[in-house]
Design a protein around this motif. Sequence first.
Motif, PDB file in Angstrom:
ATOM      1  N   ILE A   1      41.248  14.657 -42.940  1.00 51.38           N
ATOM      2  CA  ILE A   1      40.871  15.920 -42.329  1.00 51.38           C
ATOM      3  C   ILE A   1      40.952  17.013 -43.383  1.00 51.38           C
ATOM      4  CG2 ILE A   1      43.253  16.435 -41.621  1.00 51.38           C
ATOM      5  CD1 ILE A   1      42.096  17.565 -38.999  1.00 51.38           C
ATOM      6  N   THR A   2      40.115  18.020 -43.250  1.00 55.63           N
ATOM      7  CA  THR A   2      40.265  19.163 -44.145  1.00 55.63           C
ATOM      8  C   THR A   2      41.638  19.760 -43.909  1.00 55.63           C
ATOM      9  OG1 THR A   2      39.137  20.556 -42.515  1.00 55.63           O
ATOM     10  CG2 THR A   2      37.809  19.687 -44.322  1.00 55.63           C
ATOM     11  N   SER A   3      42.290  20.151 -44.975  1.00 51.12           N
ATOM     12  CA  SER A   3      43.700  20.500 -44.902  1.00 51.12           C
ATOM     13  C   SER A   3      44.013  21.639 -45.848  1.00 51.12           C
ATOM     14  CB  SER A   3      44.556  19.288 -45.288  1.00 51.12           C
ATOM     15  OG  SER A   3      44.286  18.168 -44.492  1.00 51.12           O
ATOM     16  N   ARG A   4      45.247  22.067 -45.776  1.00 47.88           N
ATOM     17  CA  ARG A   4      45.800  22.965 -46.787  1.00 47.88           C
ATOM     18  C   ARG A   4      46.968  22.217 -47.421  1.00 47.88           C
ATOM     19  NH1 ARG A   4      42.697  25.024 -48.007  1.00 47.88           N
ATOM     20  NH2 ARG A   4      42.251  26.785 -46.642  1.00 47.88           N
ATOM     21  N   CYS A   5      46.802  21.819 -48.662  1.00 47.55           N
ATOM     22  CA  CYS A   5      47.862  21.098 -49.353  1.00 47.55           C
ATOM     23  C   CYS A   5      49.012  22.060 -49.656  1.00 47.55           C
ATOM     24  CB  CYS A   5      47.362  20.508 -50.668  1.00 47.55           C
ATOM     25  SG  CYS A   5      46.038  19.303 -50.506  1.00 47.55           S
ATOM     26  N   GLY A   6      50.194  21.521 -49.785  1.00 46.80           N
ATOM     27  CA  GLY A   6      51.342  22.343 -50.121  1.00 46.80           C
ATOM     28  C   GLY A   6      52.610  21.616 -49.773  1.00 46.80           C
ATOM     29  N   ALA A   7      53.702  22.330 -49.777  1.00 44.84           N
ATOM     30  CA  ALA A   7      54.982  21.718 -49.434  1.00 44.84           C
ATOM     31  C   ALA A   7      54.901  21.092 -48.037  1.00 44.84           C
ATOM     32  CB  ALA A   7      56.089  22.756 -49.495  1.00 44.84           C
ATOM     33  N   THR A   8      54.192  21.729 -47.169  1.00 46.35           N
ATOM     34  CA  THR A   8      53.904  21.181 -45.837  1.00 46.35           C
ATOM     35  C   THR A   8      52.397  21.160 -45.639  1.00 46.35           C
ATOM     36  OG1 THR A   8      55.969  22.090 -44.959  1.00 46.35           O
ATOM     37  CG2 THR A   8      54.281  21.424 -43.370  1.00 46.35           C
ATOM     38  N   MET A   9      51.866  19.962 -45.490  1.00 49.65           N
ATOM     39  CA  MET A   9      50.417  19.841 -45.274  1.00 49.65           C
ATOM     40  C   MET A   9      50.039  20.421 -43.929  1.00 49.65           C
ATOM     41  SD  MET A   9      49.724  15.966 -46.564  1.00 49.65           S
ATOM     42  CE  MET A   9      48.192  15.925 -45.654  1.00 49.65           C
ATOM     43  N   ARG A  10      48.927  21.130 -43.886  1.00 50.43           N
ATOM     44  CA  ARG A  10      48.444  21.658 -42.621  1.00 50.43           C
ATOM     45  C   ARG A  10      47.021  21.202 -42.388  1.00 50.43           C
ATOM     46  NH1 ARG A  10      47.283  26.594 -41.926  1.00 50.43           N
ATOM     47  NH2 ARG A  10      47.356  27.339 -44.086  1.00 50.43           N
ATOM     48  N   PRO A  11      46.756  20.582 -41.238  1.00 48.09           N
ATOM     49  CA  PRO A  11      45.376  20.210 -40.934  1.00 48.09           C
ATOM     50  C   PRO A  11      44.584  21.441 -40.550  1.00 48.09           C
ATOM     51  CG  PRO A  11      46.795  19.699 -39.071  1.00 48.09           C
ATOM     52  CD  PRO A  11      47.684  20.197 -40.164  1.00 48.09           C
ATOM     53  N   LEU A  12      43.317  21.486 -40.956  1.00 45.61           N
ATOM     54  CA  LEU A  12      42.474  22.639 -40.663  1.00 45.61           C
ATOM     55  C   LEU A  12      41.325  22.309 -39.723  1.00 45.61           C
ATOM     56  CD1 LEU A  12      42.134  24.246 -44.224  1.00 45.61           C
ATOM     57  CD2 LEU A  12      43.750  24.859 -42.412  1.00 45.61           C
ATOM     58  N   GLY A  13      40.791  21.119 -39.841  1.00 47.78           N
ATOM     59  CA  GLY A  13      39.579  20.787 -39.108  1.00 47.78           C
ATOM     60  C   GLY A  13      39.862  20.070 -37.807  1.00 47.78           C
ATOM     61  N   SER A  14      38.900  19.251 -37.419  1.00 49.53           N
ATOM     62  CA  SER A  14      39.004  18.479 -36.181  1.00 49.53           C
ATOM     63  C   SER A  14      39.320  17.027 -36.496  1.00 49.53           C
ATOM     64  CB  SER A  14      37.685  18.552 -35.404  1.00 49.53           C
ATOM     65  OG  SER A  14      37.364  19.880 -35.083  1.00 49.53           O
ATOM     66  N   TRP A  15      40.116  16.405 -35.650  1.00 45.64           N
ATOM     67  CA  TRP A  15      40.498  15.015 -35.855  1.00 45.64           C
ATOM     68  C   TRP A  15      39.335  14.083 -35.537  1.00 45.64           C
ATOM     69  CZ3 TRP A  15      44.733  14.648 -38.558  1.00 45.64           C
ATOM     70  CH2 TRP A  15      45.721  15.622 -38.421  1.00 45.64           C
ATOM     71  N   GLY A  16      39.174  13.064 -36.381  1.00 43.35           N
ATOM     72  CA  GLY A  16      38.183  12.035 -36.139  1.00 43.35           C
ATOM     73  C   GLY A  16      38.803  10.848 -35.424  1.00 43.35           C
ATOM     74  N   GLN A  17      38.130   9.710 -35.534  1.00 42.20           N
ATOM     75  CA  GLN A  17      38.597   8.511 -34.831  1.00 42.20           C
ATOM     76  C   GLN A  17      39.776   7.854 -35.542  1.00 42.20           C
ATOM     77  OE1 GLN A  17      37.518   7.951 -31.930  1.00 42.20           O
ATOM     78  NE2 GLN A  17      35.336   7.593 -31.785  1.00 42.20           N
ATOM     79  N   GLY A  18      39.852   8.041 -36.825  1.00 49.81           N
ATOM     80  CA  GLY A  18      40.917   7.399 -37.589  1.00 49.81           C
ATOM     81  C   GLY A  18      40.613   5.939 -37.863  1.00 49.81           C
ATOM     82  N   THR A  19      41.472   5.328 -38.664  1.00 45.69           N
ATOM     83  CA  THR A  19      41.346   3.903 -38.963  1.00 45.69           C
ATOM     84  C   THR A  19      42.728   3.270 -38.852  1.00 45.69           C
ATOM     85  OG1 THR A  19      40.467   2.289 -40.558  1.00 45.69           O
ATOM     86  CG2 THR A  19      41.561   4.222 -41.482  1.00 45.69           C
ATOM     87  N   GLN A  20      42.795   2.145 -38.155  1.00 45.06           N
ATOM     88  CA  GLN A  20      44.076   1.506 -37.867  1.00 45.06           C
ATOM     89  C   GLN A  20      44.542   0.684 -39.059  1.00 45.06           C
ATOM     90  OE1 GLN A  20      46.109   1.445 -34.870  1.00 45.06           O
ATOM     91  NE2 GLN A  20      47.525   0.432 -36.290  1.00 45.06           N
ATOM     92  N   VAL A  21      45.778   0.887 -39.441  1.00 46.35           N
ATOM     93  CA  VAL A  21      46.432   0.072 -40.463  1.00 46.35           C
ATOM     94  C   VAL A  21      47.624  -0.617 -39.809  1.00 46.35           C
ATOM     95  CG1 VAL A  21      47.772   0.098 -42.604  1.00 46.35           C
ATOM     96  CG2 VAL A  21      45.715   1.522 -42.382  1.00 46.35           C
ATOM     97  N   THR A  22      47.640  -1.936 -39.890  1.00 49.60           N
ATOM     98  CA  THR A  22      48.732  -2.710 -39.323  1.00 49.60           C
ATOM     99  C   THR A  22      49.336  -3.579 -40.423  1.00 49.60           C
ATOM    100  OG1 THR A  22      47.645  -2.779 -37.171  1.00 49.60           O
ATOM    101  CG2 THR A  22      49.419  -4.365 -37.558  1.00 49.60           C
ATOM    102  N   VAL A  23      50.630  -3.404 -40.644  1.00 49.61           N
ATOM    103  CA  VAL A  23      51.334  -4.180 -41.665  1.00 49.61           C
ATOM    104  C   VAL A  23      52.288  -5.119 -40.939  1.00 49.61           C
ATOM    105  CG1 VAL A  23      52.729  -4.114 -43.751  1.00 49.61           C
ATOM    106  CG2 VAL A  23      51.184  -2.206 -43.208  1.00 49.61           C
TER     107      VAL A  23
END
Length: 121
Positions: free
Chosen positions: A97-119
Motif C-alpha cells: 500500500i502507499t505509505s509514509r515510511c518512518g519510525a512508524t509506518m503509516r498506510p495512506l491508500g486503500s487496502w487491496g486483496q493481499g496475498t496469503q503466506v503460510t509457513v
Amino acid sequence: QLQLVESGGGLVQPGGSLRLSCTVSGMTLNYDDIGWFRQAPGKEREGVSCINTSGGVMTYVDSVKGRFSIFRDIAKKTVYLQMNSLKPEDTAVYYCITSRCGATMRPLGSWGQGTQVTVSS
C-alpha cells in the motif's frame, strides 16, 4: 486510477523463502513511499517493511530484520519483498500500500486483496 496488486504468496516450510511482488499502476514508484503490511489471524495489521520514493531508504520491523529485504524495479513498476528464513510466525496475509515510511509506518491508500503466506511443515 491508482492500483497496487500483490502476488507471490503461498505455502512454504520453515526456513524457506518467498518473494512477494507488488505491481503498481496509475502512478510511478517515485511518487509515494510503498509499504508492506501483514495481518495474522486474530492479530492487528502491522507494518513490515517500507521503501521511500527515492528507493534509498528501506525500513523493517524488528522481527524481520536480517531475513526480509525490500527492493524495487522502476521499469516494471514493481516493489518486491524477499522473505528468507521464514518462520511460522510470519504466516499472515501480506498487503502492499502507499505509505509514509518512518519510525512508524503509516498506510495512506486503500487496502487491496493481499496475498496469503503460510509457513508450515
